[in-house]
Each structure stands twice: as structure tokens, then as C-alpha cells.
Design a protein around this motif. Structure first.
Motif, PDB file in Angstrom:
ATOM      1  N   ARG A  32      -5.512   3.966   4.586  1.00 38.10           N
ATOM      2  CA  ARG A  32      -5.727   5.100   3.688  1.00 38.10           C
ATOM      3  C   ARG A  32      -6.562   6.176   4.373  1.00 38.10           C
ATOM      4  O   ARG A  32      -6.239   7.375   4.287  1.00 38.10           O
TER       5      ARG A  32
ATOM      6  N   THR B 142      -1.626  10.693  -1.528  1.00 40.45           N
ATOM      7  CA  THR B 142      -1.634  11.748  -0.516  1.00 40.45           C
ATOM      8  C   THR B 142      -0.985  13.013  -1.045  1.00 40.45           C
ATOM      9  O   THR B 142      -1.343  14.123  -0.622  1.00 40.45           O
TER      10      THR B 142
ATOM     11  N   CYS C 264       0.798  -1.236   0.000  1.00 41.43           N
ATOM     12  CA  CYS C 264       0.000   0.000   0.000  1.00 41.43           C
ATOM     13  C   CYS C 264       0.825   1.278   0.000  1.00 41.43           C
ATOM     14  O   CYS C 264       0.398   2.287  -0.571  1.00 41.43           O
TER      15      CYS C 264
ATOM     16  N   LEU D  13       0.027   4.881  -1.884  1.00 36.93           N
ATOM     17  CA  LEU D  13      -0.638   5.780  -0.943  1.00 36.93           C
ATOM     18  C   LEU D  13       0.118   7.089  -0.797  1.00 36.93           C
ATOM     19  O   LEU D  13      -0.498   8.148  -0.619  1.00 36.93           O
TER      20      LEU D  13
END
Length: 374
Positions: free
Chosen positions: A171, A132, A124, A128
Motif C-alpha cells: 500500500r 488509490t 489486497c 487497494l
């Protein structure tokens, strides 16, 4: 599309799982099948059924993904068997041989918490961090948010490990930390970072940062990550109509400044390109775990120190406090019957006559006290 009972389409959840297992995005599946990404999303959510030639192509793609998954499992089992035999030949015991043959723990033995966390982080964290960055426009804040989210996940790992969607849990935590309004008071985030080098990327990022945080987050989840509307609403803690309204407003704002991105598929492609243009990397998983443990130890020690200080203050108060009740001094009361003092002033006639008489006496004191001769 007419299908025989022997070859039915898998359920919608299985379609999505096969696509993710094959490391394909909805846009890539749509390109291979010859439909739009919106259609693929409808097939994976069960709102529409594949039909016609597109349905046949979609079924063939799912079959190929399923066969690839089975081939990978068979090759993995063979590899595990060979490595297990090699480990036993080296004189290892049963547990050590199993760990050496399958470091990921997929031979039937459960993963350790650290191994499971590292696997989730490796899966992830890279994507991620890029997501972001689109949410905040700051590279360092994106890395910090993701690492902080995984530190919290490691501290609460039993809860995260049992969650149906651990990636979604992390997340949501990273997005919440990244969108915190308190970052504006931190000195390191008071000044903007250098924008992207490409003009189109710079314009798109400027448009995204011009949206409200809720609209930006909803648009990123729906058109960037590829979640469906109910999942997007659930992750943003909004109702489905509210999430749909945010998506429509965000798309309209993007299309106003960038008319070429009025199509959701084009917007999805440009968001992926913008996220991939920045070389963003997160720290290694062991470093994140150690950072989370250090933070947990620090706050534990701080809580213990505060508790000890509170106990010491309470003990000192009990030691120095009075043991009996002392009534307060009552307020003063007015005394009646005492004439007020007279200020000096001019003498009256009677007082002047008395003064002259006293001054004329040869001896001090009254006359009756002076001795008289016989």
C-alpha cells in the motif's frame, strides 16, 4: 463490565485479527455492538476497555468470530483430508497428492513464492485499487499504481515476505507511485478523467482532490482504511502530532464544503461508498508477476548494454590517446632591437637630391663600377 477469569477479553491485537478474519470493518462491528467506530478503534488499540452492555455484546461478537474461525479450520481440515485421499487414489505421489489436496499450501507445507504472492495480490489488490482512486481521482493511474507496486513487491519478494505487514508495504509503495509529481508531465495524464456520475460523489471527490497530497493520504489511511494514529503516522513518515494535525485540517476542509460529513463515522461510510461506486479491476496476478519479470529483464539488459558501451568507450580512448607528453607551443615573445617598419611618405630634400643624382647617371649602378678607357 465484570468478567470471570475463565472468559477474559482477548488482547487488542487479537481483537483486530478476529475482526479482519471475519471480513468485518470497524463500522460494521460498531453497528452490531451499538457504539461508534471511534470506540471500536479505541478497543482494538488498547486505549479503552469494553464495559457495560456494549462490552458484553462486543465479547459475544468476538466469541462468535472465534467459533466461526475454528469451524472453518475444522471444515478445511476435513476437506483437505478428503482431497488428499482422492489424490492418492488417483495414483499420485506424496508431493503431487499434497499439492492437489491443498493448492494454497496450508497443509503444513510452505507456500511457493508465486502462490504466496498470488494470495497477497488477491487479498489486497481489489481494495487497494479503489483506495488509490480516492487518492488520485484517476482510474487508470490507480490501476497502474497498484500493479506497479506489486511488480516491485515481486522483484523484492524475500524482503516483502518477511515484512510484518506485507499489505502495508504494498500500500505504501502504491501510494508513493500514485502521488509522484512526475505524472503531470505524462501525456496520458494531462487531461482530467470523467468525474463520477452521482453529484454527491463528484463533490466529495472534488473536495478530496482539493486537499494537499499529505493531508489526503493521511485522511484516507485514518478515516478510510481505518488505521490508528501511530500506524498512520508511521506509514506517512510523519510524527504522531503532525499526522493528527493533518487529519484535523483535512476533516475541517471536508466539513466546510460538506457539513453532513462532519462526523468521522459518516465520512468513513461515504469514503467506502465512493470507492465502491467505481468498478475498478486490476490485472490477474500471473500477468503482474510476468510484467514485473519482463521489466526486471529489460533493466538488467539495459544495465549490461550501458556497461559494455562504457567499457568500449574506455578502450577506444586508451587506444587513441597519445603515449608521450607533448608540451604545448609557448606563447610568442616580443623581440627587441628591430626598428619598426617605416610607412612610405614624402621624400626629404636630401633624399630628393640623391634620387636626381641616380637618375642622371648614364649607367646603372655606382660610377666606380663603369669601365674607363686608357
Amino acid at each position: 463490565m465484570t468478567q470471570s477469569p475463565a472468559t477474559p477479553l482477548p488482547p487488542p491485537t487479537e481483537r483486530r485479527r478476529l475482526r479482519e478474519a471475519g471480513s468485518l470493518t470497524q463500522a460494521q462491528v460498531a453497528e452490531r455492538v451499538g457504539v461508534s467506530r471511534r470506540t471500536v478503534r479505541a478497543w482494538e488499540t488498547g486505549r479503552a476497555a469494553p464495559r457495560g452492555r456494549e462490552g458484553e455484546a462486543y465479547l459475544d461478537l468476538l466469541r462468535s468470530l472465534e467459533e466461526r474461525r475454528r469451524d472453518q479450520e475444522r471444515s478445511f481440515d476435513v476437506d483437505v483430508t478428503e482431497r488428499h485421499a482422492e489424490a492418492e487414489g488417483d495414483g499420485l505421489d506424496g508431493d503431487a497428492a499434497a499439492a492437489a489436496a491443498d493448492p494454497a499450501g496450508r497443509t503444513g507445507r510452505p507456500l511457493t513464492p508465486a502462490q504466496a504472492f498470488d494470495a497477497l495480490y488477491a487479498f489486497c489488490a481489489p481494495a487497494l485499487v479503489r483506495q488509490t482512486y480516492l487518492l488520485t481521482g484517476r482510474r487508470e493511474l490507480a490501476r497502474e499504481s497498484v500493479e506497479r507496486a506489486f511488480e516491485i513487491a515481486w522483484q523484492r519478494w524475500p524482503e516483502v515476505a518477511r515484512d510484518p505487514d506485507p499489505a502495508g508495504w504494498v500500500r505504501a509503495t502504491a501510494y508513493d507511485f500514485a502521488l509522484s509529481p512526475w505524472h503531470r508531465f505524462r501525456p496520458r495524464y494531462r487531461h482530467p478523467e470523467p468525474p463520477p456520475a452521482d453529484t454527491a460523489d463528484r463533490l466529495l471527490l472534488d473536495v478530496l482532490l482539493g486537499l494537499t497530497p499529505s493531508q489526503r493520504r493521511t485522511l484516507l489511511l485514518y478515516d478510510g482504511v481505518g488505521l490508528d494514529l501511530p500506524e498512520t503516522a508511521a506509514e506517512t513518515e510523519a510524527t504522531t502530532p503532525a499526522a493528527a494535525n493533518r487529519i484535523l485540517h483535512a476533516r475541517a476542509a471536508v466539513a466546510t464544503r460538506m457539513p453532513t460529513l462532519s462526523d468521522p463515522d459518516d465520512l468513513h461510510r461515504r469514503l467506502a461508498e465512493l470507492a465502491s461506486a467505481e468498478r475498478l479491476r486490476a490485472s490477474a496476478a500471473p500477468a503482474v508477476r510476468e510484467g514485473g519479470e519482463r521489466r526486471a529483464r529489460f533493466w538488467t539488459r539495459a544495465a549490461i548494454a550501458f556497461t559494455v558501451a562504457l567499457i568500449g568507450t574506455t578502450a577506444l580512448t586508451l587506444r587513441t590517446a597519445p603515449t608521450r607528453y607533448e608540451p604545448p607551443v609557448p606563447p610568442g615573445a616580443t623581440v627587441h632591437g628591430v626598428p619598426p617598419p617605416v610607412a612610405p611618405g614624402p621624400l626629404s630634400h636630401k633624399e630628393q637630391k640623391l634620387r636626381d643624382k641616380l637618375r642622371s647617371e648614364p649607367h646603372a649602378g655606382p660610377e666606380r663600377l663603369a669601365p674607363q678607357p686608357f
